[in-house]
Motif scaffolding. Sequence first.
Motif, PDB file in Angstrom:
ATOM      1  N   THR A 153       0.810  -1.214   0.000  1.00  0.00           N
ATOM      2  CA  THR A 153       0.000   0.000   0.000  1.00  0.00           C
ATOM      3  C   THR A 153       0.847   1.269   0.000  1.00  0.00           C
ATOM      4  O   THR A 153       0.310   2.358  -0.197  1.00  0.00           O
ATOM      5  CB  THR A 153      -0.925   0.029   1.228  1.00  0.00           C
ATOM      6  N   SER A 154       2.155   1.144   0.206  1.00  0.00           N
ATOM      7  CA  SER A 154       2.990   2.336   0.319  1.00  0.00           C
ATOM      8  C   SER A 154       3.721   2.707  -0.965  1.00  0.00           C
ATOM      9  O   SER A 154       4.169   3.840  -1.115  1.00  0.00           O
ATOM     10  CB  SER A 154       4.040   2.131   1.430  1.00  0.00           C
ATOM     11  N   VAL A 155       3.838   1.784  -1.912  1.00  0.00           N
ATOM     12  CA  VAL A 155       4.613   2.059  -3.127  1.00  0.00           C
ATOM     13  C   VAL A 155       3.710   2.444  -4.288  1.00  0.00           C
ATOM     14  O   VAL A 155       3.867   3.499  -4.898  1.00  0.00           O
ATOM     15  CB  VAL A 155       5.487   0.839  -3.501  1.00  0.00           C
ATOM     16  N   CYS A 156       2.759   1.583  -4.621  1.00  0.00           N
ATOM     17  CA  CYS A 156       1.859   1.852  -5.754  1.00  0.00           C
ATOM     18  C   CYS A 156       0.765   2.828  -5.334  1.00  0.00           C
ATOM     19  O   CYS A 156       0.023   2.565  -4.380  1.00  0.00           O
ATOM     20  CB  CYS A 156       1.241   0.551  -6.265  1.00  0.00           C
ATOM     21  N   LEU A 157       0.672   3.948  -6.038  1.00  0.00           N
ATOM     22  CA  LEU A 157      -0.330   4.960  -5.735  1.00  0.00           C
ATOM     23  C   LEU A 157      -1.601   4.775  -6.561  1.00  0.00           C
ATOM     24  O   LEU A 157      -2.685   5.145  -6.141  1.00  0.00           O
ATOM     25  CB  LEU A 157       0.253   6.354  -6.013  1.00  0.00           C
ATOM     26  N   GLU A 158      -1.448   4.224  -7.752  1.00  0.00           N
ATOM     27  CA  GLU A 158      -2.590   4.012  -8.645  1.00  0.00           C
ATOM     28  C   GLU A 158      -2.234   2.883  -9.608  1.00  0.00           C
ATOM     29  O   GLU A 158      -1.095   2.817 -10.076  1.00  0.00           O
ATOM     30  CB  GLU A 158      -2.890   5.291  -9.431  1.00  0.00           C
ATOM     31  N   PRO A 159      -3.160   1.983  -9.912  1.00  0.00           N
ATOM     32  CA  PRO A 159      -4.535   1.836  -9.405  1.00  0.00           C
ATOM     33  C   PRO A 159      -4.562   1.434  -7.923  1.00  0.00           C
ATOM     34  O   PRO A 159      -3.576   0.917  -7.398  1.00  0.00           O
ATOM     35  CB  PRO A 159      -5.100   0.692 -10.268  1.00  0.00           C
ATOM     36  N   ALA A 160      -5.675   1.692  -7.299  1.00  0.00           N
ATOM     37  CA  ALA A 160      -5.841   1.281  -5.911  1.00  0.00           C
ATOM     38  C   ALA A 160      -5.782  -0.249  -5.818  1.00  0.00           C
ATOM     39  O   ALA A 160      -6.312  -0.948  -6.671  1.00  0.00           O
ATOM     40  CB  ALA A 160      -7.178   1.789  -5.374  1.00  0.00           C
ATOM     41  N   ARG A 161      -5.103  -0.738  -4.804  1.00  0.00           N
ATOM     42  CA  ARG A 161      -4.929  -2.172  -4.569  1.00  0.00           C
ATOM     43  C   ARG A 161      -4.295  -2.869  -5.786  1.00  0.00           C
ATOM     44  O   ARG A 161      -4.619  -4.015  -6.100  1.00  0.00           O
ATOM     45  CB  ARG A 161      -6.255  -2.849  -4.225  1.00  0.00           C
ATOM     46  N   ALA A 162      -3.384  -2.166  -6.457  1.00  0.00           N
ATOM     47  CA  ALA A 162      -2.742  -2.713  -7.658  1.00  0.00           C
ATOM     48  C   ALA A 162      -1.942  -3.970  -7.340  1.00  0.00           C
ATOM     49  O   ALA A 162      -1.941  -4.927  -8.117  1.00  0.00           O
ATOM     50  CB  ALA A 162      -1.831  -1.666  -8.292  1.00  0.00           C
ATOM     51  N   VAL A 163      -1.255  -3.975  -6.211  1.00  0.00           N
ATOM     52  CA  VAL A 163      -0.408  -5.125  -5.865  1.00  0.00           C
ATOM     53  C   VAL A 163      -1.269  -6.345  -5.558  1.00  0.00           C
ATOM     54  O   VAL A 163      -0.971  -7.455  -6.024  1.00  0.00           O
ATOM     55  CB  VAL A 163       0.499  -4.789  -4.660  1.00  0.00           C
ATOM     56  N   LEU A 164      -2.331  -6.156  -4.802  1.00  0.00           N
ATOM     57  CA  LEU A 164      -3.219  -7.263  -4.464  1.00  0.00           C
ATOM     58  C   LEU A 164      -3.853  -7.849  -5.719  1.00  0.00           C
ATOM     59  O   LEU A 164      -3.912  -9.076  -5.883  1.00  0.00           O
ATOM     60  CB  LEU A 164      -4.301  -6.782  -3.493  1.00  0.00           C
ATOM     61  N   TRP A 165      -4.320  -6.994  -6.613  1.00  0.00           N
ATOM     62  CA  TRP A 165      -4.927  -7.427  -7.876  1.00  0.00           C
ATOM     63  C   TRP A 165      -3.923  -8.246  -8.691  1.00  0.00           C
ATOM     64  O   TRP A 165      -4.247  -9.319  -9.210  1.00  0.00           O
ATOM     65  CB  TRP A 165      -5.375  -6.190  -8.652  1.00  0.00           C
ATOM     66  N   HIS A 166      -2.714  -7.724  -8.793  1.00  0.00           N
ATOM     67  CA  HIS A 166      -1.649  -8.359  -9.571  1.00  0.00           C
ATOM     68  C   HIS A 166      -1.256  -9.716  -8.981  1.00  0.00           C
ATOM     69  O   HIS A 166      -1.213 -10.726  -9.691  1.00  0.00           O
ATOM     70  CB  HIS A 166      -0.436  -7.416  -9.593  1.00  0.00           C
ATOM     71  N   VAL A 167      -0.990  -9.736  -7.694  1.00  0.00           N
ATOM     72  CA  VAL A 167      -0.524 -10.964  -7.041  1.00  0.00           C
ATOM     73  C   VAL A 167      -1.604 -12.040  -7.055  1.00  0.00           C
ATOM     74  O   VAL A 167      -1.335 -13.212  -7.361  1.00  0.00           O
ATOM     75  CB  VAL A 167      -0.064 -10.675  -5.597  1.00  0.00           C
ATOM     76  N   ALA A 168      -2.825 -11.660  -6.740  1.00  0.00           N
ATOM     77  CA  ALA A 168      -3.909 -12.640  -6.661  1.00  0.00           C
ATOM     78  C   ALA A 168      -4.176 -13.294  -8.019  1.00  0.00           C
ATOM     79  O   ALA A 168      -4.244 -14.528  -8.122  1.00  0.00           O
ATOM     80  CB  ALA A 168      -5.181 -11.969  -6.143  1.00  0.00           C
ATOM     81  N   LEU A 169      -4.280 -12.488  -9.076  1.00  0.00           N
ATOM     82  CA  LEU A 169      -4.649 -13.044 -10.383  1.00  0.00           C
ATOM     83  C   LEU A 169      -3.493 -13.799 -11.041  1.00  0.00           C
ATOM     84  O   LEU A 169      -3.710 -14.855 -11.648  1.00  0.00           O
ATOM     85  CB  LEU A 169      -5.145 -11.919 -11.299  1.00  0.00           C
ATOM     86  N   PHE A 170      -2.280 -13.299 -10.909  1.00  0.00           N
ATOM     87  CA  PHE A 170      -1.160 -14.040 -11.492  1.00  0.00           C
ATOM     88  C   PHE A 170      -0.852 -15.302 -10.685  1.00  0.00           C
ATOM     89  O   PHE A 170      -0.353 -16.282 -11.248  1.00  0.00           O
ATOM     90  CB  PHE A 170       0.074 -13.158 -11.617  1.00  0.00           C
ATOM     91  N   SER A 171      -1.137 -15.294  -9.408  1.00  0.00           N
ATOM     92  CA  SER A 171      -1.010 -16.525  -8.618  1.00  0.00           C
ATOM     93  C   SER A 171      -2.040 -17.552  -9.067  1.00  0.00           C
ATOM     94  O   SER A 171      -1.756 -18.753  -9.125  1.00  0.00           O
ATOM     95  CB  SER A 171      -1.182 -16.219  -7.125  1.00  0.00           C
ATOM     96  N   CYS A 172      -3.240 -17.071  -9.398  1.00  0.00           N
ATOM     97  CA  CYS A 172      -4.269 -17.973  -9.933  1.00  0.00           C
ATOM     98  C   CYS A 172      -3.820 -18.587 -11.251  1.00  0.00           C
ATOM     99  O   CYS A 172      -4.019 -19.787 -11.489  1.00  0.00           O
ATOM    100  CB  CYS A 172      -5.583 -17.210 -10.135  1.00  0.00           C
ATOM    101  N   LEU A 173      -3.202 -17.776 -12.123  1.00  0.00           N
ATOM    102  CA  LEU A 173      -2.692 -18.295 -13.390  1.00  0.00           C
ATOM    103  C   LEU A 173      -1.578 -19.303 -13.166  1.00  0.00           C
ATOM    104  O   LEU A 173      -1.497 -20.326 -13.862  1.00  0.00           O
ATOM    105  CB  LEU A 173      -2.185 -17.138 -14.264  1.00  0.00           C
ATOM    106  N   LEU A 174      -0.732 -19.021 -12.191  1.00  0.00           N
ATOM    107  CA  LEU A 174       0.367 -19.935 -11.884  1.00  0.00           C
ATOM    108  C   LEU A 174      -0.177 -21.282 -11.407  1.00  0.00           C
ATOM    109  O   LEU A 174       0.260 -22.346 -11.869  1.00  0.00           O
ATOM    110  CB  LEU A 174       1.270 -19.307 -10.814  1.00  0.00           C
ATOM    111  N   CYS A 175      -1.148 -21.244 -10.497  1.00  0.00           N
ATOM    112  CA  CYS A 175      -1.740 -22.477  -9.977  1.00  0.00           C
ATOM    113  C   CYS A 175      -2.512 -23.221 -11.060  1.00  0.00           C
ATOM    114  O   CYS A 175      -2.442 -24.452 -11.152  1.00  0.00           O
ATOM    115  CB  CYS A 175      -2.663 -22.163  -8.801  1.00  0.00           C
ATOM    116  N   ALA A 176      -3.240 -22.480 -11.891  1.00  0.00           N
ATOM    117  CA  ALA A 176      -4.013 -23.115 -12.964  1.00  0.00           C
ATOM    118  C   ALA A 176      -3.107 -23.842 -13.939  1.00  0.00           C
ATOM    119  O   ALA A 176      -3.403 -24.963 -14.372  1.00  0.00           O
ATOM    120  CB  ALA A 176      -4.847 -22.067 -13.698  1.00  0.00           C
ATOM    121  N   SER A 177      -1.971 -23.226 -14.287  1.00  0.00           N
ATOM    122  CA  SER A 177      -1.046 -23.867 -15.225  1.00  0.00           C
ATOM    123  C   SER A 177      -0.407 -25.106 -14.617  1.00  0.00           C
ATOM    124  O   SER A 177      -0.156 -26.094 -15.316  1.00  0.00           O
ATOM    125  CB  SER A 177       0.026 -22.875 -15.677  1.00  0.00           C
ATOM    126  N   LEU A 178      -0.154 -25.090 -13.309  1.00  0.00           N
ATOM    127  CA  LEU A 178       0.387 -26.275 -12.642  1.00  0.00           C
ATOM    128  C   LEU A 178      -0.627 -27.418 -12.654  1.00  0.00           C
ATOM    129  O   LEU A 178      -0.266 -28.579 -12.905  1.00  0.00           O
ATOM    130  CB  LEU A 178       0.782 -25.932 -11.201  1.00  0.00           C
TER     131      LEU A 178
END
Length: 204
Positions: A153-178
């Motif tokens: 929450t301290s580095v990315c100013l925009e979009p809001a919750r950018a890190v959470l969005w990025h980590v959650a969805l790419f983690s889903c892609l990683l798990c799906a591919s496995l």
Amino acid sequence: MPCSQTCSRILGLGLGTTALFAAGANVLLLFPNWEVSYLLRGLVGRHALLGSGLWGGGLMVLAGATLVSLMGWRRGCLSKSGPCRTVLVALVSSGLALLGAVSCFITAGMALKDGPFCMFDVSSFNQTRAWKYGYPFRDLHGRNYLYDRSLWTSVCLEPARAVLWHVALFSCLLCASLVQALLVALHLVNSFLGLLCGLCGRLP
């Protein structure tokens, strides 16, 4: 043989489901926080724009899943397929799905390593208050943003919750591919076991 066909139906359904899941996750990555404006302004990260979850973990795996399901249901050109054709279709479907899963896995892994594309403050570099879009977590030496959640929450100013969005969805892609790679391996084992059972059943 009936057992092998039933397994093919289940594996085909599983691959198809994960393919749709991967495609959906990649589509969401194009619209951070459900907003279209970032995509229209070209403010979406290159990993999401690459779309490996769409064409790799999605379309390619879905094509492989269709072939696997046809093997299970013995429909179309596979209604009366011999051993050679069965092995060929098994190899083609497995290779197609595995290639898509691997491409999706590599892209998701690189995306998690680089971090999200977002607007961040660069004042610490030039002593003036300024913001720009980029990959701020690639330049953090000695700190891994995946483990240091105070950075989320301290580095990315925009979009809001950018890190959470990025980590959650790419983690889903990683798990799906496995999961897809695991299902492909099971499909290969099932195909060759079905072939052996079929050949043994023809012996006098």
